[in-house]
Motif scaffolding. Structure first.
Motif, PDB file in Angstrom:
ATOM      1  N   ALA A 275       4.093  -0.741   6.237  1.00  0.00           N
ATOM      2  CA  ALA A 275       2.894  -0.871   5.405  1.00  0.00           C
ATOM      3  C   ALA A 275       3.228  -1.497   4.053  1.00  0.00           C
ATOM      4  O   ALA A 275       2.489  -2.368   3.560  1.00  0.00           O
ATOM      5  CB  ALA A 275       2.239   0.492   5.214  1.00  0.00           C
ATOM      6  N   PHE A 276       4.334  -1.074   3.446  1.00  0.00           N
ATOM      7  CA  PHE A 276       4.731  -1.606   2.144  1.00  0.00           C
ATOM      8  C   PHE A 276       5.012  -3.106   2.240  1.00  0.00           C
ATOM      9  O   PHE A 276       4.533  -3.899   1.407  1.00  0.00           O
ATOM     10  CB  PHE A 276       5.963  -0.863   1.640  1.00  0.00           C
ATOM     11  N   CYS A 277       5.758  -3.515   3.265  1.00  0.00           N
ATOM     12  CA  CYS A 277       6.069  -4.946   3.455  1.00  0.00           C
ATOM     13  C   CYS A 277       4.809  -5.744   3.759  1.00  0.00           C
ATOM     14  O   CYS A 277       4.633  -6.869   3.277  1.00  0.00           O
ATOM     15  CB  CYS A 277       7.086  -5.121   4.580  1.00  0.00           C
ATOM     16  N   ALA A 278       3.908  -5.151   4.579  1.00  0.00           N
ATOM     17  CA  ALA A 278       2.675  -5.844   4.939  1.00  0.00           C
ATOM     18  C   ALA A 278       1.796  -6.074   3.715  1.00  0.00           C
ATOM     19  O   ALA A 278       1.214  -7.160   3.542  1.00  0.00           O
ATOM     20  CB  ALA A 278       1.916  -5.040   5.992  1.00  0.00           C
ATOM     21  N   ILE A 279       1.684  -5.064   2.843  1.00  0.00           N
ATOM     22  CA  ILE A 279       0.855  -5.196   1.635  1.00  0.00           C
ATOM     23  C   ILE A 279       1.393  -6.310   0.743  1.00  0.00           C
ATOM     24  O   ILE A 279       0.624  -7.124   0.201  1.00  0.00           O
ATOM     25  CB  ILE A 279       0.792  -3.853   0.884  1.00  0.00           C
ATOM     26  N   ILE A 280       2.706  -6.366   0.582  1.00  0.00           N
ATOM     27  CA  ILE A 280       3.300  -7.436  -0.241  1.00  0.00           C
ATOM     28  C   ILE A 280       3.026  -8.797   0.390  1.00  0.00           C
ATOM     29  O   ILE A 280       2.650  -9.753  -0.301  1.00  0.00           O
ATOM     30  CB  ILE A 280       4.817  -7.200  -0.378  1.00  0.00           C
ATOM     31  N   PHE A 281       3.181  -8.897   1.706  1.00  0.00           N
ATOM     32  CA  PHE A 281       3.025 -10.177   2.397  1.00  0.00           C
ATOM     33  C   PHE A 281       1.582 -10.690   2.359  1.00  0.00           C
ATOM     34  O   PHE A 281       1.337 -11.888   2.189  1.00  0.00           O
ATOM     35  CB  PHE A 281       3.491 -10.020   3.852  1.00  0.00           C
TER      36      PHE A 281
ATOM     37  N   PHE B 264       9.128   4.409   9.503  1.00  0.00           N
ATOM     38  CA  PHE B 264       8.722   3.085   9.996  1.00  0.00           C
ATOM     39  C   PHE B 264       7.368   2.688   9.416  1.00  0.00           C
ATOM     40  O   PHE B 264       7.172   1.548   8.977  1.00  0.00           O
ATOM     41  CB  PHE B 264       8.663   3.106  11.523  1.00  0.00           C
ATOM     42  N   ASP B 265       6.414   3.631   9.402  1.00  0.00           N
ATOM     43  CA  ASP B 265       5.070   3.350   8.870  1.00  0.00           C
ATOM     44  C   ASP B 265       5.124   2.936   7.399  1.00  0.00           C
ATOM     45  O   ASP B 265       4.479   1.964   6.992  1.00  0.00           O
ATOM     46  CB  ASP B 265       4.177   4.587   9.015  1.00  0.00           C
ATOM     47  N   ILE B 266       5.879   3.683   6.599  1.00  0.00           N
ATOM     48  CA  ILE B 266       5.934   3.401   5.160  1.00  0.00           C
ATOM     49  C   ILE B 266       6.554   2.035   4.907  1.00  0.00           C
ATOM     50  O   ILE B 266       6.018   1.229   4.122  1.00  0.00           O
ATOM     51  CB  ILE B 266       6.733   4.501   4.433  1.00  0.00           C
ATOM     52  N   VAL B 267       7.678   1.753   5.574  1.00  0.00           N
ATOM     53  CA  VAL B 267       8.354   0.466   5.371  1.00  0.00           C
ATOM     54  C   VAL B 267       7.461  -0.685   5.828  1.00  0.00           C
ATOM     55  O   VAL B 267       7.308  -1.689   5.118  1.00  0.00           O
ATOM     56  CB  VAL B 267       9.698   0.437   6.143  1.00  0.00           C
TER      57      VAL B 267
END
Length: 463
Positions: free
Chosen positions: A284-290, A279-282
């Motif tokens: 964080a990855f989506c948040a960085i892109i957004f 959950f953390d990886i998914v």
């Protein structure tokens, strides 16, 4: 009446889950293939899909039985039940995918599987919530009661009564006490002495005996338990040392010995750790892109408003007391590392830049910590990490302070969304952190994230 029929209710839950999984199968089939006319004729027949559905259904029931989804839930929190449903779904899907791989079946629709899982989750959670809500409402009105006899009318027994009064939805009714030091008293429900237990068990309807005796009468425990088991009555023990134990101690086995683990931490379980990490990886990855455009703008703002590096890294104490470097956008004037590691930020701190004051107030300076999450140093949700200098001070003044390091630190946490940020009580923060650690579920994390977003990022206590 349901009392005394818990085994039947458990079997009924399993049968109902099986039925609702079949319903979710046909719901997924309808939305994926029936209303999607372009797909007609280009997929495997219904019978093939239904066979895989049966494989999943059997795996769901078997795994649910093994991990305790079908145990009596009178005292279980609904969030724990949902967590178990999610775990069962994940394990069952792995079983299904393994069978599909072995059978070399590659034409299963991925969209069908997604709809199938979501429909099953929503239907099962909804009906279980309605059943739990109905049963708790009935118990509050006095129906479906279980009768409890308490051994010991002292402080421990009274504490147990207080807890029952706070939770009428459990449907537990105390018929009375047995105590060697108090006379029979109908007003206080003193029924007699402990030696009279076998007679009372024979003459009264009792579902559970609660031993609430001090340790100095420990020698009586063996005979009490034998008498209860002979009568077929469940036994619970409220330990005399509960004041020094946390809210959720946990029993483990060391060889043939039962051992009390003083603090039960859900994230000690491998499955929970993996689930949280994914959950953390998914996230964080989506948040960085957004937020990447915002990251660029903040970086430019930091560079243009003060000399020095854009990012500020500082040593913090994390999981298992290991240190790591936490990233932030620099919000203060460039200074020596020793000064930043040992000085507490105060109101109107002269070290802050004007742009840095804005970043700290809005918590935008925390955004680079999503990269800490990807590295594995931090989690999205968890206790906030502190500098080693202050950890050494706090652990001497606050006995339970170091418990927060049993889990990964977080960008946001339960203490923070409850208003304990910046210049607030360290003791209250630790109490909230421990509450989070002992009651972790993935839903609890999601709830904290939503509260963080809804409450906004502005922090009046951030200096």
């Amino acid at each position: 009446m349901i009392r005394g029929k818990e085994r039947f209710i458990t079997q009924l839950y399993m049968a109902t889950d099986f039925v609702f999984i079949q319903i979710s199968f046909f719901v997924a089939w309808y939305f994926r293939f029936v209303i999607n006319k372009e797909q007609q004729g280009s997929y495997l027949p219904l019978t093939d899909y239904f066979i895989w559905n049966i494989v999943y259904s059997v795996a769901f029931l078997a795994i649910g039985f093994l991990i305790g989804l079908y145990v009596p839930k009178r005292k279980m929190k609904f969030a724990q039940e949902i967590s178990k449903i999610v775990q069962v779904q994940i394990y069952s899907m792995f079983v299904l995918l393994s069978v599909l791989f072995i059978a070399k079946t590659i034409d299963i629709s991925r969209m069908f599987i997604v709809i199938y899982l979501l429909a099953g989750f929503l239907i099962i959670v909804t009906y279980r919530f309605l059943v739990k809500f109905f049963l708790r409402a009935m118990r509050k009105k006095g129906f479906n009661q279980q009768f409890v006899l308490i051994l010991g009318a002292g402080s421990i027994g009274k504490r147990y009564i207080e807890n029952l009064e706070n939770h009428p939805e459990y449907g537990l009714s105390v018929i009375g006490f047995l105590d060697d030091f108090k006379k029979i008293n109908s007003k206080q429900k003193i029924l007699g002495r402990i030696e009279e237990l076998p007679t009372i068990l024979e003459n009264k309807i009792i579902d559970e005996v609660v031993i609430a005796l001090p340790l100095n009468v420990f020698s009586k425990y063996h005979q009490i338990i034998l008498a209860c088991e002979k009568a077929g009555v469940r036994v619970s023990i409220v330990p005399d040392f509960y004041d020094i134990l946390p809210a959720t101690p946990h029993f483990e086995r060391f060889g043939d010995l039962p051992v009390i683990n003083v603090r039960d931490i859900p994230l000690d379980e491998y499955v929970n750790r993996v689930l949280k990490r994914i959950f953390d990886i998914v996230f964080a990855f989506c948040a960085i892109i957004f937020i990447s455009p915002m990251l660029l703008l903040i970086a430019i703002g930091v560079k243009l408003t003060s000399p020095g590096p854009i990012l500020f890294k500082q040593e913090r104490v994390g999981l298992n007391r290991r240190t790591f470097y936490m990233y932030k956008f620099r919000s203060m004037k460039h200074m020596a590392v020793e000064a930043s590691n040992t000085q507490w930020t105060v109101e109107n701190d002269p070290r802050r830049t004007k742009f840095g004051t804005f970043l700290r107030k809005t918590s935008l300076d925390e955004f680079p910590q999503f990269f800490n999450v990807l590295k594995g140093d931090m989690s999205i949700v968890g206790p906030r990490p502190e500098r080693p200098y202050f950890v050494d001070q706090f652990k001497e003044d606050i006995p339970k302070y170091m418990i927060k390091h049993h889990v990964r630190p977080g960008i946001t946490g339960w203490a923070q969304v409850c208003g304990l940020r910046g210049d607030t009580s360290i003791v209250e923060r630790i109490e909230h952190d421990i509450q989070y650690i002992e009651n972790w579920t993935l839903l609890f994390d999601i709830r904290i994230i939503f509260k963080t977003i809804i409450n906004g990022f502005v922090n009046k206590n951030a200096y």
